[in-house]
Design a protein around this motif. Structure first.
Motif, mmCIF file in Angstrom:
data_model
loop_
_atom_site.group_PDB
_atom_site.id
_atom_site.type_symbol
_atom_site.label_atom_id
_atom_site.label_comp_id
_atom_site.label_asym_id
_atom_site.label_seq_id
_atom_site.Cartn_x
_atom_site.Cartn_y
_atom_site.Cartn_z
ATOM 1 N N ARG A 42 2.728 44.835 55.312
ATOM 2 C CA ARG A 42 3.199 45.367 56.599
ATOM 3 C C ARG A 42 2.601 44.616 57.781
ATOM 4 O O ARG A 42 3.262 44.400 58.783
ATOM 5 N N ILE A 43 1.351 44.223 57.667
ATOM 6 C CA ILE A 43 0.707 43.482 58.751
ATOM 7 C C ILE A 43 1.326 42.091 58.890
ATOM 8 O O ILE A 43 1.662 41.653 59.981
ATOM 9 N N GLU A 44 1.501 41.404 57.764
ATOM 10 C CA GLU A 44 1.997 40.029 57.803
ATOM 11 C C GLU A 44 3.505 39.932 58.039
ATOM 12 O O GLU A 44 3.971 39.028 58.717
ATOM 13 N N GLU A 45 4.267 40.862 57.466
ATOM 14 C CA GLU A 45 5.727 40.791 57.581
ATOM 15 C C GLU A 45 6.275 41.674 58.699
ATOM 16 O O GLU A 45 7.446 41.575 59.048
ATOM 17 N N ASP A 46 5.455 42.560 59.231
ATOM 18 C CA ASP A 46 5.820 43.478 60.307
ATOM 19 C C ASP A 46 6.997 44.386 59.919
ATOM 20 O O ASP A 46 7.880 44.662 60.732
ATOM 21 N N LEU A 47 7.038 44.803 58.654
ATOM 22 C CA LEU A 47 8.048 45.759 58.219
ATOM 23 C C LEU A 47 7.601 46.464 56.954
ATOM 24 O O LEU A 47 6.726 45.992 56.237
ATOM 25 N N TRP A 48 8.218 47.621 56.686
ATOM 26 C CA TRP A 48 7.921 48.406 55.488
ATOM 27 C C TRP A 48 8.727 47.844 54.330
ATOM 28 O O TRP A 48 9.924 47.636 54.459
ATOM 29 N N PRO A 49 8.101 47.585 53.179
ATOM 30 C CA PRO A 49 8.864 47.064 52.042
ATOM 31 C C PRO A 49 9.870 48.107 51.545
ATOM 32 O O PRO A 49 9.558 49.289 51.464
ATOM 33 N N ALA A 54 9.112 43.842 46.565
ATOM 34 C CA ALA A 54 8.877 43.068 47.782
ATOM 35 C C ALA A 54 7.415 42.620 47.880
ATOM 36 O O ALA A 54 7.124 41.584 48.463
ATOM 37 N N ILE A 55 6.503 43.395 47.289
ATOM 38 C CA ILE A 55 5.087 43.023 47.346
ATOM 39 C C ILE A 55 4.649 42.276 46.103
ATOM 40 O O ILE A 55 3.526 41.825 46.020
ATOM 41 N N SER A 56 5.533 42.152 45.124
ATOM 42 C CA SER A 56 5.182 41.467 43.880
ATOM 43 C C SER A 56 6.378 40.690 43.361
ATOM 44 O O SER A 56 7.374 41.262 42.964
ATOM 45 N N ASP A 57 6.258 39.371 43.373
ATOM 46 C CA ASP A 57 7.358 38.549 42.853
ATOM 47 C C ASP A 57 6.907 37.695 41.678
ATOM 48 O O ASP A 57 7.404 36.622 41.437
ATOM 49 N N GLY A 58 5.931 38.203 40.958
ATOM 50 C CA GLY A 58 5.488 37.499 39.759
ATOM 51 C C GLY A 58 4.280 36.614 39.998
ATOM 52 O O GLY A 58 3.505 36.825 40.919
ATOM 53 N N GLU A 83 4.632 56.814 53.768
ATOM 54 C CA GLU A 83 4.185 55.422 53.788
ATOM 55 C C GLU A 83 3.126 55.159 52.729
ATOM 56 O O GLU A 83 2.054 54.629 53.011
ATOM 57 N N SER A 84 3.442 55.561 51.503
ATOM 58 C CA SER A 84 2.525 55.334 50.389
ATOM 59 C C SER A 84 3.325 55.273 49.099
ATOM 60 O O SER A 84 4.521 55.496 49.077
ATOM 61 N N THR A 85 2.621 54.973 48.016
ATOM 62 C CA THR A 85 3.236 54.958 46.697
ATOM 63 C C THR A 85 2.968 56.295 46.016
ATOM 64 O O THR A 85 2.034 57.007 46.382
ATOM 65 N N SER A 86 3.773 56.610 45.035
ATOM 66 C CA SER A 86 3.547 57.841 44.280
ATOM 67 C C SER A 86 3.889 57.594 42.819
ATOM 68 O O SER A 86 4.596 56.648 42.478
ATOM 69 N N CYS A 87 3.378 58.475 41.972
ATOM 70 C CA CYS A 87 3.619 58.394 40.536
ATOM 71 C C CYS A 87 4.513 59.559 40.125
ATOM 72 O O CYS A 87 4.395 60.657 40.672
ATOM 73 N N SER A 88 5.378 59.321 39.152
ATOM 74 C CA SER A 88 6.299 60.364 38.705
ATOM 75 C C SER A 88 5.626 61.431 37.845
ATOM 76 O O SER A 88 6.195 62.495 37.638
#
Length: 100
Positions: A42-49, A54-58, A83-88
């Motif tokens: 978010r800091i570097e791209e200035d947007l929410w993934p 978007a944060i992991s491309d291998g 604005e966070s991740t969650s687990c099912s």
């Protein structure tokens, strides 16, 4: 022999609880790792993934090499509102970060 039976009966439930506790801690650690990667994104791209990829491309990914897997076979998702991740996984214990 009966003494050994009593000792085993006392020890087995305790060890079974340790495995689920370990899974919960690993899951929370994964959530913290992904939230940190999202914060840098978010800091570097200035947007929410829009998605976790978007944060992991291998290999060689700038933010996160790979999306971690929940040790209890849950799935991770992004929640734009919080604005966070969650687990099912929600039962028997909640796989979420404590409120800050």
């Amino acid at each position: 022999l009966s003494i050994l039976g009593v000792l085993v009966a006392l020890a087995v439930p305790r060890f079974a609880g340790l495995a689920s506790d370990k899974n919960l801690k690993v899951c929370r650690g994964n959530l913290r790792t992904m939230d940190s990667a999202i914060a840098v994104y978010r800091i570097e791209e200035d947007l929410w993934p829009l998605e976790l990829t978007a944060i992991s491309d291998g290999v060689g990914a700038q933010y996160l090499q790979a999306i971690p897997a929940c040790p209890s076979d849950g799935t991770y998702t992004l929640d734009a509102e919080s604005e966070s991740t969650s687990c099912s996984i929600t039962d028997p214990e909640t796989h979420e970060l404590p409120s800050q």
